[in-house]
Enzyme design. Structure first.
Site, PDB file in Angstrom:
ATOM      1  N   LYS A 218       0.842  -1.205   0.000  1.00 41.14           N
ATOM      2  CA  LYS A 218       0.000   0.000   0.000  1.00 41.14           C
ATOM      3  C   LYS A 218       0.873   1.250   0.000  1.00 41.14           C
ATOM      4  O   LYS A 218       1.927   1.279   0.665  1.00 41.14           O
ATOM      5  CB  LYS A 218      -0.913  -0.034   1.234  1.00 41.14           C
ATOM      6  CG  LYS A 218      -2.026   1.011   1.232  1.00 41.14           C
ATOM      7  CD  LYS A 218      -2.956   0.798   2.433  1.00 41.14           C
ATOM      8  CE  LYS A 218      -4.085   1.819   2.471  1.00 41.14           C
ATOM      9  NZ  LYS A 218      -4.989   1.596   3.624  1.00 41.14           N
TER      10      LYS A 218
ATOM     11  N   SER B 110      -9.885   1.535   2.571  1.00 44.75           N
ATOM     12  CA  SER B 110      -8.990   2.340   1.756  1.00 44.75           C
ATOM     13  C   SER B 110      -7.899   1.527   1.051  1.00 44.75           C
ATOM     14  O   SER B 110      -7.277   2.048   0.123  1.00 44.75           O
ATOM     15  CB  SER B 110      -8.326   3.408   2.634  1.00 44.75           C
ATOM     16  OG  SER B 110      -7.454   2.811   3.571  1.00 44.75           O
TER      17      SER B 110
ATOM     18  N   SER C 273     -10.019  -0.689   6.817  1.00 41.43           N
ATOM     19  CA  SER C 273      -9.439  -0.493   5.482  1.00 41.43           C
ATOM     20  C   SER C 273      -8.787  -1.719   4.847  1.00 41.43           C
ATOM     21  O   SER C 273      -8.505  -1.719   3.654  1.00 41.43           O
ATOM     22  CB  SER C 273      -8.406   0.639   5.521  1.00 41.43           C
ATOM     23  OG  SER C 273      -9.067   1.872   5.576  1.00 41.43           O
TER      24      SER C 273
END
Lengths: 487, 472
Positions: free
Chosen positions: B66, B141, B165
Site C-alpha cells: 500500500k 482504503s 481499510s
C-alpha cells in the site's frame, strides 16, 4: 528601582546537554559546530511515517531535577502534542508535557531556596516539563526584520529540553538573577546541563507592574541579557502608564542588538495550541522502586554542601557560597584540603580570589588539570608553617597556573624561607635610616607607610610578612612621633 | 482435496529446486502490466525483475505494498497530490523485513487519500476498480492492494487498517484480510492517519499464505513505541503449513451482536447468507449466541471523533517546507499564506477530516467531543472484552451491504455508517479481526468477519483455514 511592586515569573528552558542522544531519536544531542542539517534523521525531521521513542535517560534526568526541586512527582510519564505552524517545527506540533486533558507534567509544586545579599529567599516552582527543542532559523542579516530569506537548520531539532516554570515570585532583577544562578548550580551539580554551551539555557520572562497586564519577553539567552530586558521592560511599562496608555497582555522579543524588547506584529489573542495526548506515546507508570533508585543517585546539592563546608572547614558563609556555586570548584577545594592543615577560610580566600582570578571563570571546569590539588596544597602548607609569606603565596599562584611546580618556583626565585622577628626588626630599622625623607612623610601622612613597606619587601626579596612589616613600621613611626611630642 | 498456500508451495518447490526462482515475479509483473491499465491498481509500479534475489522466507515472492508505507528510493504518495513526488529517504521496518526475506515489491498500490475513505475513490490518482465487476468499488482504503490480490497479480499484499481499510476491500473483492492486534506489526514507516488505531496487516488470496505472511511481519520493533512482543513463537508459521484443524469447530463459541444484524441499512440477502453460514458452523459443533450491545451502533461516531482529531494533528506536517509538493513560492508569501496554499493540495475528504479534527481539539469543544469519545472508547473496549473473555469470537458479516458502485456519492453517509459499524470495533479496542470469503451470491462475494481478544490471531488464522476448506 522604586518601592512600587513589580511581579516577575520565569519559564526557563534548559537543554539536557549531558544526554548522548535527542529526546525521541538516536541523533546526537551535541549538535554544536556541525554543518547544517547533518545531525538529523527521519524522526527529528518529522518525515512521514516516523515515530518517536522516548529517551529513558531524559526521563531519569528530569526526575532527578524534580527531586532536587522538592517537587510532587507525577505517577505517570505522559506526553501531549502542542500544535502551531512554524518552519522550525518539523511536525508542526511539538511533543511536550501538559497539565490537563488526561496528561500531566512530570512534576509540579516544588520550590528552590536561594540567597539575595545574604537573605534566604524561596521561589515556588509550578511545574517542570520535558519537551523537544525545535530547529533553528537563521537570518542572514542576523535579524528577522531585515532578512530577505531565512535558512533552517534542524540539527537542534529534537534535543531534550527541560522547561522549568516558576510562580511569579520575584520582585526585582536582582532576585531573578540570584535565583537563576542558584538554579544553574543545582543543575550543574546534578550533571544534567553544561551552561558553558551557547544557547543551553533560554528564559522567557513574564513581567507586570501594578495596574498593568502581564507582558512576556521571550527567548533571552544569558543572565546579563535577562537583567537588561527586565530593566528595559519595567521602564517601558512605566512610561506607558505615565502617559495613560493601557498595558496590554502581549508577547515581546528581546532584541540583543538594540537592547530593547520588540512587540511581535500579530496582536495577541489567546492562542489555541489544541493540546491532546500523543497517541503514539501512551502513559508509562513511574515505579516507586525506580524513583527510589534515582533518589539514591542524588548528589549533595549546593545548599547542603554550603552548610557542610561552613561546619567542616570553618568557612565564612560568603566564601562557602562562592566556592559551592560551582561544583568543580567545591570539589577542588575539598580535594586541596585533604593535603593541608591550613585554615579553611584562608585556603578558600586564596583559591577564590587568586587562583580563580588567574584562571578565569570559564576555565574553572579544568581547575584540577591546570593546578593539581596537591600542588596548591603544597603551597598552602608552606604558608601555614610560616615558610613563605602570604605575599609570596599570592605571587606564586600565577606561576602555578602557567604549569610550574610550587617548590620549583620558590627555589628559583629564592622565596623559600621567611624573614621575621629580630631579623626583620633590624631590616626595618635599616630601611628607615636609609629613607629619612620617607619617614618624615610618614610622620605627617600614614598612607606614606606603603613606600617603606615596599622598600622592606625589596630588601627581603618579599620574604617579609607584609602584615608584620606594617605593624613594625607603625610601631616605630609611633615611637618617633612620641619623641617629637616630648621635645 | 486440501488447499495449499500458493506462496507456501512456491517456497517449498524453490527449496527442492522444482521451480525457476524468477518465475513467480515474472508472472506477477506480466499480470500487473495487463491488469493495471484496466483496474488502476498501482500508483507506482516496478517493471523490471530484480538482478538478484535475496534468499529468505519470501525469496522470489511478489508482493504489493500500500502506498502509505514508505519505501526508500521508491515514490510513496499516500494517493495525495501533496506527496505526488515524494521519494522517501528511508524504508519502513516492515519493508526492511520483506526485503530481508527476499520478497519483491512489485508496486505501490492505490488507496484512498491518506487512507481516508471506504471506496478507494478519494485517491488523487483516480479510483481502483473492483476486479469482480469494474462498475463496483473494490472497497477502501486498501483498494489497490485488494485488487492486486483479487485480480491474480499477486497472492500477497500489505494493507493498513484504521477503521476497516483491510477488511472492507477483502470482503468486497472476495479475499482474506487480517487486521492484527494493535502493536503486533511495526508501524514505523506507515504514514500515520490515526496513530492509536492504525495497523498494517496482510491480505491474501488464501488462508495459508495469509498466515505465512503474518508470521513474518509480526515482530517487536524498538522503533515503534506501541510495538509489542507477540506470544506465539512459531505457532503462526505452523498454521500456514499444517492441515486445517476441524476440531476447532467443536470448541468454537461465536457471539453475534443483534444490533449490527438489525442495522437499518443492512441488506437482506447479506443477513440471510450470514445466518446460513452460521448454521453450517453450528452443525459442525460451534456454539452460537446472540448478544445485545446497543452501544455498538455508536461505534462509527466514536471512531470518527478520535480518528479525525488524530488525523488533524498527524497531517499538520505536510506543508511543503521540507518535502512534498509546493505550489506557493517562498518569495511571494508569508508563512501563513505559504502553508495555506500548499495545503490546498489535499483532497476534499482529507480537508474535511482535518478541519473537523482541528475543531474537535479546539478550546471549548475538546471536553464536549474528544474527552467523551475517549470515555466511550474505553466502555466499548471493556464491553467487548467481557464478551470475549470466555474464549468467544464475535462474528459479523464482512460487510452489511454489497459493494457500492464506483460512482457512489460519498457525501451520502448513511450506507457508509452501515459499513463502518461492524469493522471499527476492532480498531477502537485494538483487537485482531479477520475477514474470510464465504463464496458468492449471484456473482457478489460474501464474507464473514471474526473479532477476537488481543493476541488471538493464532485462533483466527486457524479458523480461516477451516472456513476456506468449508466454503470456497
Amino acid at each position: 528601582m522604586s518601592s512600587e511592586k513589580i511581579i516577575i515569573g520565569l519559564e526557563i528552558h534548559v537543554q539536557l546537554t549531558s544526554l548522548k542522544t535527542k529526546l525521541f531519536c538516536n541523533c546526537s544531542s551535541n549538535y554544536r559546530d556541525m554543518p547544517p542539517n547533518t545531525n538529523v534523521c527521519p524522526i527529528c525531521l518529522g518525515l512521514p511515517g516516523s515515530l518517536p521513542v522516548v529517551n529513558k535517560e531524559a526521563v531519569k534526568k528530569a526526575l532527578l531535577v524534580a527531586l532536587a526541586l522538592n517537587m510532587k512527582i507525577s505517577n505517570r510519564v505522559s506526553w501531549a502534542r502542542k500544535h502551531y505552524f512554524y518552519p522550525d517545527l518539523p511536525k508542526n506540533y511539538q511533543i511536550t508535557q501538559y497539565e490537563g486533558k488526561g496528561v500531566a507534567s512530570i512534576a509540579r509544586e516544588g520550590y528552590l531556596e536561594y540567597y539575595v545579599d545574604g537573605n534566604l529567599k524561596k521561589a515556588r516552582i509550578r511545574r517542570i516539563n520535558l519537551e523537544e527543542d525545535p530547529g533553528k532559523i537563521i537570518y542572514h542579516t542576523g535579524s528577522m526584520l531585515t532578512s530577505k530569506y531565512s535558512l533552517i537548520d534542524y540539527n537542534r531539532s529534537g534535543v531534550a529540553l527541560l522547561e522549568i516554570v516558576t510562580e511569579p515570585d520575584f520582585s526585582s532583577p536582582k532576585e531573578v538573577i540570584a535565583f537563576l544562578q542558584e538554579l544553574r548550580s543545582v543543575l550543574e551539580y546534578l550533571e544534567v546541563a553544561d551552561f558553558n554551551l551557547e544557547g543551553s539555557m533560554r528564559v522567557d520572562v513574564n513581567i507586570s507592574i501594578e495596574g498593568g497586564s502581564r507582558v512576556e519577553v521571550k527567548n533571552i539567552g544569558s543572565i546579563s541579557e535577562i537583567e537588561a530586558a527586565i530593566l528595559y521592560e519595567v521602564a517601558r511599562q512605566r512610561s506607558l502608564r505615565e502617559k495613560g496608555i493601557k498595558i496590554e497582555m502581549e508577547t515581546r522579543h528581546w532584541d540583543q542588538e538594540r537592547k530593547a524588547t520588540v512587540g511581535t506584529r500579530t496582536k495577541e489573542t489567546e492562542e489555541d495550541y489544541r493540546y491532546f495526548p500523543d497517541p503514539n506515546l501512551p502513559p508509562v507508570e513511574i515505579e516507586m522502586d525506580y524513583l527510589e533508585g534515582i533518589a539514591k543517585e542524588m548528589p549533595e546539592l549546593p545548599n547542603a554542601k554550603r552548610e557542610r563546608l561552613i561546619k567542616e572547614y570553618g568557612l565564612s558563609s560568603y566564601l562557602s557560597y562562592v566556592i559551592t556555586s560551582n561544583k568543580k570548584l567545591a570539589e577542588y577545594f575539598e580535594e586541596v584540603m585533604k593535603y593541608t592543615k591550613i585554615d579553611g577560610e584562608k585556603a578558600a580566600a586564596l583559591i577564590v580570589n587568586d587562583l580563580v582570578g588567574w584562571i578565569g571563570q570559564e576555565r574553572i571546569k579544568d581547575i584540577g588539570k591546570l593546578v593539581p590539588p596537591a600542588e596548591m596544597a603544597n603551597l598552602l602548607e608552606l604558608l601555614r608553617k610560616g615558610d613563605i609569606s602570604i605575599k609570596i603565596a599570592k605571587e606564586t599562584i600565577p606561576e602555578l597556573v602557567s604549569g610550574r611546580k610550587t617548590t620549583e618556583v620558590l627555589l628559583s626565585r629564592g622565596w623559600l624561607g621567611r624573614i621575621s622577628g629580630k631579623e626583620l626588626d633590624e631590616i626595618v630599622e635599616r630601611v628607615m635610616r636609609e629613607n629619612e625623607k620617607a619617614v618624615e612623610d610618614a610622620l605627617r601622612n600614614p598612607k606614606a607607610i606603603q613606600f617603606l613597606i615596599g622598600k622592606v619587601m625589596e630588601v627581603t626579596n618579599k620574604k617579609a610578612d607584609p602584615k608584620e612589616t606594617y605593624e613594625l613600621i607603625v610601631k616605630k613611626i609611633g615611637e618617633l612621633q612620641k619623641r617629637t611630642w616630648s621635645n | 482435496m486440501k488447499k495449499r498456500g500458493k506462496v507456501v508451495s512456491f517456497i517449498e518447490d524453490l527449496k527442492n529446486g522444482a521451480t525457476d526462482p524468477y518465475a513467480y515475479v515474472e508472472r506477477a509483473l506480466e499480470e500487473a502490466s495487463r491488469k493495471d491499465p484496466v483496474l488502476n491498481i498501482f500508483i507506482t509500479m516496478k517493471s523490471e525483475v530484480p538482478d538478484k534475489l535475496v534468499n529468505g522466507k519470501l525469496a522470489g515472492v511478489p508482493i504489493a505494498v500500500k502506498d502509505n508505507i514508505v519505501t526508500k528510493g521508491l515514490r510513496t504518495t499516500c494517493a495525495s497530490r501533496i506527496l505526488e513526488n515524494f521519494v522517501p529517504q528511508y524504508s519502513a521496518t516492515i519493508v526492511k523485513i520483506l526485503e530481508r526475506e527476499g520478497a519483491v515489491i512489485i508496486g505501490k498500490t492505490n488507496m484512498d487519500e491518506f487512507a481516508m475513505g471506504a471506496l478507494g475513490t478519494t485517491s488523487a490518482f483516480g479510483p481502483t476498480l473492483n476486479p469482480i465487476n469494474t462498475k463496483l468499488s473494490p472497497g477502501g482504503s486498501s483498494s489497490g492492494s485488494a485488487a492486486a490480490v483479487a485480480s491474480g497479480v499477486v497472492d500477497l499484499a500489505l494493507g493498513s487498517d484504521t477503521g476497516g481499510s483491510i477488511r472492507l476491500p477483502a470482503a468486497w473483492t472476495g479475499i482474506f484480510g487480517l487486521k492484527p492486534t494493535y502493536g503486533a506489526v511495526s508501524r514505523f514507516g506507515l504514514i500515520s492517519y490515526a496513530d492509536s488505531m492504525d495497523q498494517i496487516g496482510p491480505m491474501s488470496s488464501n488462508a495459508s499464505d495469509l498466515a505465512y505472511l503474518f508470521s513474518i511481519i509480526s515482530s517487536f520493533d524498538p522503533l515503534d513505541p506501541t510495538s509489542s512482543h507477540n506470544p506465539w513463537g512459531n505457532r503462526i508459521e505452523e498454521i500456514a503449513s499444517k492441515e486445517p484443524d476441524f476440531d476447532l469447530l467443536r470448541k468454537l463459541k461465536l457471539k453475534i451482536p443483534r444490533e449490527l444484524l438489525n442495522h437499518p441499512q443492512a441488506e437482506e440477502y447479506v443477513i440471510e447468507e450470514f445466518w446460513r453460514k452460521i448454521s453450517t458452523l453450528e452443525k459442525e459443533g460451534a456454539q452460537v449466541e446472540e448478544i445485545s450491545e446497543p452501544i455498538l451502533l455508536k461505534v462509527p461516531q466514536v471512531y470518527y471523533v478520535i480518528a479525525f482529531s488524530e488525523a488533524s494533528s498527524n497531517l499538520a506536517r505536510f506543508d511543503g517546507v521540507r518535502y512534498g509538493s509546493r505550489i506557493a513560492e517562498l518569495e511571494d508569501n508569508d508563512w501563513d499564506s505559504y502553508y495555506m496554499m500548499n495545503r490546498s493540495l489535499f483532497g476534499w475528504e482529507v480537508k474535511r477530516r482535518i478541519m473537523l479534527g482541528a475543531f474537535i481539539l479546539s478550546k471549548g469543544y475538546y471536553e464536549m467531543y474528544y474527552s467523551l469519545a475517549l470515555k466511550a472508547r474505553a466502555v466499548i473496549k471493556r464491553k467487548i472484552e467481557s464478551h470475549l473473555k470466555d474464549g468467544s469470537l464475535i462474528a459479523t458479516p464482512g460487510s452489511l451491504i454489497s459493494p457500492l458502485p464506483i460512482n457512489y456519492d460519498a457525501t451520502d453517509l448513511s450506507k457508509l455508517n452501515a459499513i463502518d459499524a461492524p469493522l471499527m470495533i476492532a480498531n477502537l479496542g485494538g483487537f485482531p479481526a479477520l475477514t474470510v470469503p464465504t463464496g458468492s451470491v449471484s456473482g457478489t462475494p460474501t464474507s464473514m468477519q471474526f473479532v477476537g481478544p488481543s493476541w488471538s490471531e493464532d485462533k483466527l488464522l486457524s479458523l480461516a483455514k477451516v472456513m476456506e476448506e468449508m466454503f470456497t
